[in-house]
Design an enzyme around this catalytic site. Structure first.
Site, mmCIF file in Angstrom:
data_model
loop_
_atom_site.group_PDB
_atom_site.id
_atom_site.type_symbol
_atom_site.label_atom_id
_atom_site.label_comp_id
_atom_site.label_asym_id
_atom_site.label_seq_id
_atom_site.Cartn_x
_atom_site.Cartn_y
_atom_site.Cartn_z
ATOM 1 N N LYS A 191 16.925 -11.484 19.956
ATOM 2 C CA LYS A 191 16.854 -10.367 18.918
ATOM 3 C C LYS A 191 15.296 -9.506 19.069
ATOM 4 C CE LYS A 191 16.439 -11.322 14.599
ATOM 5 N NZ LYS A 191 14.926 -10.955 14.419
ATOM 6 N N ARG A 219 18.507 -11.044 4.591
ATOM 7 C CA ARG A 219 19.019 -12.571 4.994
ATOM 8 C C ARG A 219 19.683 -12.959 3.856
ATOM 9 N NH1 ARG A 219 13.300 -12.553 6.204
ATOM 10 N NH2 ARG A 219 12.987 -12.723 8.522
ATOM 11 N N ARG A 255 10.737 -23.484 24.530
ATOM 12 C CA ARG A 255 9.951 -22.321 24.303
ATOM 13 C C ARG A 255 8.452 -23.043 24.162
ATOM 14 N NH1 ARG A 255 12.278 -18.553 19.540
ATOM 15 N NH2 ARG A 255 11.416 -20.462 18.079
ATOM 16 N N ARG A 277 5.226 -24.601 19.058
ATOM 17 C CA ARG A 277 5.362 -24.574 17.579
ATOM 18 C C ARG A 277 5.890 -25.832 16.965
ATOM 19 N NH1 ARG A 277 8.173 -19.512 15.166
ATOM 20 N NH2 ARG A 277 8.875 -20.755 13.664
ATOM 21 N N ARG A 333 17.048 -25.259 10.687
ATOM 22 C CA ARG A 333 16.989 -23.685 10.667
ATOM 23 C C ARG A 333 18.342 -22.746 10.845
ATOM 24 N NH1 ARG A 333 12.158 -23.246 14.905
ATOM 25 N NH2 ARG A 333 12.587 -20.997 14.753
#
Length: 302
Positions: free
Chosen positions: A96, A172, A207, A236, A247
């Site tokens: 995104k 959201r 990532r 992370r 998530r």
């Protein structure tokens, strides 16, 4: 109030705001005509043809008051200045952020991301920011009504109104969407980047963040350029397979309620394709949207 101007045969040009008489009267004369009043149009004019091109439209009609044919040429709005209102959503690692950069770069929309907006408001010490900071300092989520007001205020700024906006990852939930609509903010198009879960998990787990430059790498798809950079990359804490699946579950539950509100204006784009192909699909949809908005404005001006 526009006017109907009769031009003789020696006239070589006319302004875009005048209406040219195709016949050749002996003496120029002016007949008042409320060209933008559709009720007056229906009683005074008999339309014969309509031609719309990329840059201008031409309308030929008979003026009942004079029984003569007239034509009107009206410049269309510059396509690049049609203010688009776009919402884009996608799961973590759907690409995104990349697509938002490409969209805003080509269409010059104001990019509004709720998270960035929240941090900026807190840093600026605005009223909304001060309220949000109180919750953040307590480790609590900032209530929807505060974030919605931040988004509403940003979308109301002159640059957003004039240039159009791209609302990134927000709303959201259906309650957030409902609040925004109550303020008059409804998108022309809702873009959903659709990526299979197994691809999303792979993208997230691989990532890595460069703490020096802030750049995001991927061990497989976008590896670091040097060993020095590779040595300092960090992951992370929530970029693990277990946590990313949680998530994604939350995202999927929330986005379904939002999509139900924008079902008629939603396009699903295959986000698993290369970024260039993803943008090509989005670009085509936005170009079509501009064409439709221009056509609507053209017809309304007749």
């Amino acid at each position: 109030m526009a006017s109907c101007t009769y031009l003789n045969s020696s006239s070589s040009s006319s302004s875009s705001s005048s209406i040219m008489m195709l016949s050749k009267p002996k003496q120029p004369s002016i007949v008042p005509l409320n060209f933008l009043n559709t009720q007056h149009l229906s009683s005074s004019l008999s339309f014969k043809s309509l031609l719309i091109t990329n840059n201008e439209k031409s309308v030929r009609f008979r003026c009942k008051q004079t029984n003569r044919f007239c034509s009107s040429i009206v410049a269309s709005m510059d396509k690049s200045r049609v203010p688009l209102k776009i919402m884009i959503s996608g799961a973590p690692a759907s690409g995104k952020g990349t697509q938002c950069e490409l969209i805003t770069s080509k269409y010059d929309l104001v990019h509004v991301a709720a998270g960035d907006l929240l941090r900026a408001e807190v840093a600026a010490g605005s009223d909304n920011g001060k309220q949000a900071k109180e919750f953040m300092e307590k480790g609590q989520l900032v209530p929807d009504e505060i974030v919605v007001m931040m988004v509403k205020d940003r979308l109301s700024q002159p640059d957003s109104t004039e240039k159009g906006w791209l609302l990134d990852g927000y709303p959201r939930s259906s309650s957030q969407a409902t609040e925004l609509q109550s303020f008059g903010f409804k998108p022309d198009l809702f873009i959903l980047l659709d990526v299979p879960q197994e691809i999303l998990v792979d993208r997230v787990v691989g990532r890595r963040l460069d703490p020096v430059t802030g750049r995001i790498y991927h061990l497989t798809y976008s590896p670091p350029e040097t060993e020095e950079i590779a040595a300092r990359l960090t992951q992370r804490f929530d970029d693990t397979e277990e946590k990313v699946k949680l998530r994604l579950l939350t995202h999927n539950q929330n986005i379904e309620s939002v999509l139900s509100m924008f079902e008629d204006i939603t396009i699903k784009v295959d986000g698993s394709l290369p970024k260039e192909d993803v943008f090509a699909t989005i670009d085509s949809a936005l170009s079509d949207l501009i064409e439709k908005k221009n056509a609507t404005l053209d017809m309304a001006a007749i």
